[in-house]
Design a protein around this motif. Structure first.
Motif, short mmCIF file in Angstrom:
data_model
loop_
_atom_site.label_atom_id
_atom_site.label_comp_id
_atom_site.label_asym_id
_atom_site.label_seq_id
_atom_site.Cartn_x
_atom_site.Cartn_y
_atom_site.Cartn_z
N ARG A 106 -4.59 -5.03 12.81
CA ARG A 106 -4.13 -4.50 14.10
C ARG A 106 -2.79 -5.12 14.54
O ARG A 106 -2.66 -5.62 15.63
N ASN A 107 -1.82 -5.09 13.64
CA ASN A 107 -0.47 -5.53 13.94
C ASN A 107 0.48 -4.38 13.64
O ASN A 107 0.05 -3.22 13.64
N ARG A 108 1.73 -4.68 13.34
CA ARG A 108 2.72 -3.62 13.11
C ARG A 108 3.44 -3.74 11.78
O ARG A 108 4.61 -3.38 11.67
N PHE A 109 2.76 -4.24 10.78
CA PHE A 109 3.37 -4.36 9.46
C PHE A 109 3.56 -2.99 8.84
O PHE A 109 2.63 -2.19 8.81
N ARG A 110 4.78 -2.73 8.35
CA ARG A 110 5.05 -1.48 7.63
C ARG A 110 5.02 -1.71 6.12
O ARG A 110 4.84 -0.79 5.36
N ARG A 111 5.23 -2.97 5.75
CA ARG A 111 5.19 -3.36 4.33
C ARG A 111 4.25 -4.54 4.20
O ARG A 111 4.06 -5.31 5.13
N PHE A 112 3.71 -4.70 3.02
CA PHE A 112 2.87 -5.85 2.74
C PHE A 112 3.73 -7.10 2.91
O PHE A 112 4.84 -7.17 2.38
N PRO A 113 3.26 -8.10 3.67
CA PRO A 113 4.04 -9.34 3.84
C PRO A 113 4.11 -10.12 2.53
O PRO A 113 3.21 -10.89 2.21
N GLU A 114 5.18 -9.89 1.78
CA GLU A 114 5.29 -10.42 0.42
C GLU A 114 5.16 -11.93 0.28
O GLU A 114 4.67 -12.40 -0.75
N PRO A 115 5.59 -12.74 1.28
CA PRO A 115 5.39 -14.19 1.09
C PRO A 115 3.93 -14.56 0.82
O PRO A 115 3.66 -15.55 0.16
N LEU A 116 2.99 -13.75 1.29
CA LEU A 116 1.57 -14.04 1.06
C LEU A 116 1.22 -14.02 -0.42
O LEU A 116 0.30 -14.72 -0.85
N ALA A 117 1.93 -13.24 -1.19
CA ALA A 117 1.63 -13.11 -2.62
C ALA A 117 1.86 -14.40 -3.39
O ALA A 117 1.41 -14.53 -4.52
N THR A 118 2.56 -15.36 -2.78
CA THR A 118 2.81 -16.63 -3.48
C THR A 118 2.03 -17.80 -2.89
O THR A 118 2.27 -18.95 -3.25
N LEU A 122 -4.90 -18.48 -1.42
CA LEU A 122 -5.32 -17.36 -0.57
C LEU A 122 -6.41 -16.53 -1.24
O LEU A 122 -6.25 -16.01 -2.33
N GLU A 123 -7.56 -16.43 -0.55
CA GLU A 123 -8.72 -15.70 -1.06
C GLU A 123 -8.93 -14.37 -0.33
O GLU A 123 -9.40 -13.41 -0.92
N THR A 124 -8.61 -14.33 0.97
CA THR A 124 -8.88 -13.15 1.79
C THR A 124 -7.65 -12.79 2.61
O THR A 124 -7.12 -13.64 3.34
N ILE A 125 -7.24 -11.52 2.50
CA ILE A 125 -6.13 -11.01 3.31
C ILE A 125 -6.64 -9.76 4.02
O ILE A 125 -7.09 -8.81 3.37
N ASP A 126 -6.59 -9.77 5.35
CA ASP A 126 -7.02 -8.61 6.13
C ASP A 126 -5.81 -7.99 6.80
O ASP A 126 -5.20 -8.61 7.68
N LEU A 127 -5.44 -6.80 6.36
CA LEU A 127 -4.30 -6.07 6.92
C LEU A 127 -4.74 -4.71 7.46
O LEU A 127 -3.95 -3.77 7.54
N GLU A 128 -6.00 -4.61 7.85
CA GLU A 128 -6.53 -3.36 8.37
C GLU A 128 -5.75 -2.92 9.62
O GLU A 128 -5.32 -3.75 10.41
N GLU A 129 -5.59 -1.62 9.77
CA GLU A 129 -4.93 -1.02 10.93
C GLU A 129 -3.50 -1.52 11.14
O GLU A 129 -3.16 -2.04 12.20
N ASN A 130 -2.68 -1.36 10.13
CA ASN A 130 -1.25 -1.60 10.24
C ASN A 130 -0.57 -0.30 9.85
O ASN A 130 -1.20 0.76 9.89
N GLU A 131 0.67 -0.36 9.47
CA GLU A 131 1.40 0.85 9.08
C GLU A 131 1.95 0.69 7.66
O GLU A 131 3.03 1.16 7.35
N ILE A 132 1.19 0.02 6.80
CA ILE A 132 1.65 -0.34 5.47
C ILE A 132 1.56 0.85 4.52
O ILE A 132 0.49 1.41 4.31
#
Length: 183
Positions: A106-118, A122-132
């Motif tokens: 429930r934020n406003r991300f249009r793209r996957f936040p790439e810094p998380l990939a490094t 990190l075991e769990t990423i919740d990006l539900e309800e964004n604009e990705i």
């Protein structure tokens, strides 16, 4: 209006004081109407920041997270930023070597936040309800610790739906595909 602001500030101060006095490993500032992370908290908490492992800033009005926030709370294991107005993360998020779970739903991300990939742990990423719509599938596939990625209610492209086991070792949660209309 000023009375409500004063009450909100007092509530934040109480929560920070409770964390410092009780030396707990959590800081819960959810639902505090914060537009930014209060700078005064850094000073108030400097004696306990290394012991803080869980922070919730859910359901506030944050538009950004600063690099100072990330570097100050370097021992974080869980970070809940759900329900804000975030559209990007600072590059310093990669320095959170112990981070296991991040909730950015429930934020406003249009793209996957790439810094998380490094972020190695990190075991769990919740990006539900964004604009990705775009997801770095190759980078995600190489995340050794990732167990769950929630992309429900995002307009992700069809290539993301091809990320299935055994290609990726994590659970990928997506909304059901819309049925194609019949001509």
């Amino acid at each position: 209006m000023q009375k409500r602001m004063g009450e909100a500030v007092a509530r934040v101060a109480r929560k920070v004081n409770d964390t410092v006095e009780n030396k707990t490993d959590s800081l819960d500032l959810a639902n505090c109407k914060l537009m930014t992370f209060p700078v005064g908290i850094y000073k108030a908490m400097r004696s306990v920041t290394e012991g803080i492992h869980h922070i919730s800033l859910a359901n506030n009005e944050l538009k950004s997270v600063t690099s100072r926030f990330v570097t100050t709370f370097s021992q974080l294991r869980e970070l809940n930023l759900a329900g804000n107005y975030l559209h990007r993360l600072p590059e310093e998020i990669t320095s959170l070597l112990h981070l296991r779970a991040i909730n950015l739903s429930r934020n406003r991300f249009r793209r996957f936040p790439e810094p998380l990939a490094t972020v190695p742990s990190l075991e769990t990423i919740d990006l539900e309800e964004n604009e990705i719509a775009e997801v770095p599938t190759e980078k995600l596939a190489s995340m050794a610790s990732l167990r769950s990625l929630n992309l429900r209610d995002n307009p992700v492209g069809p290539e993301v739906r091809l990320l299935v086991r055994p290609l990726v070792p994590f659970d990928l949660l997506l909304s059901p595909e819309e049925p194609t209309p019949k001509a």
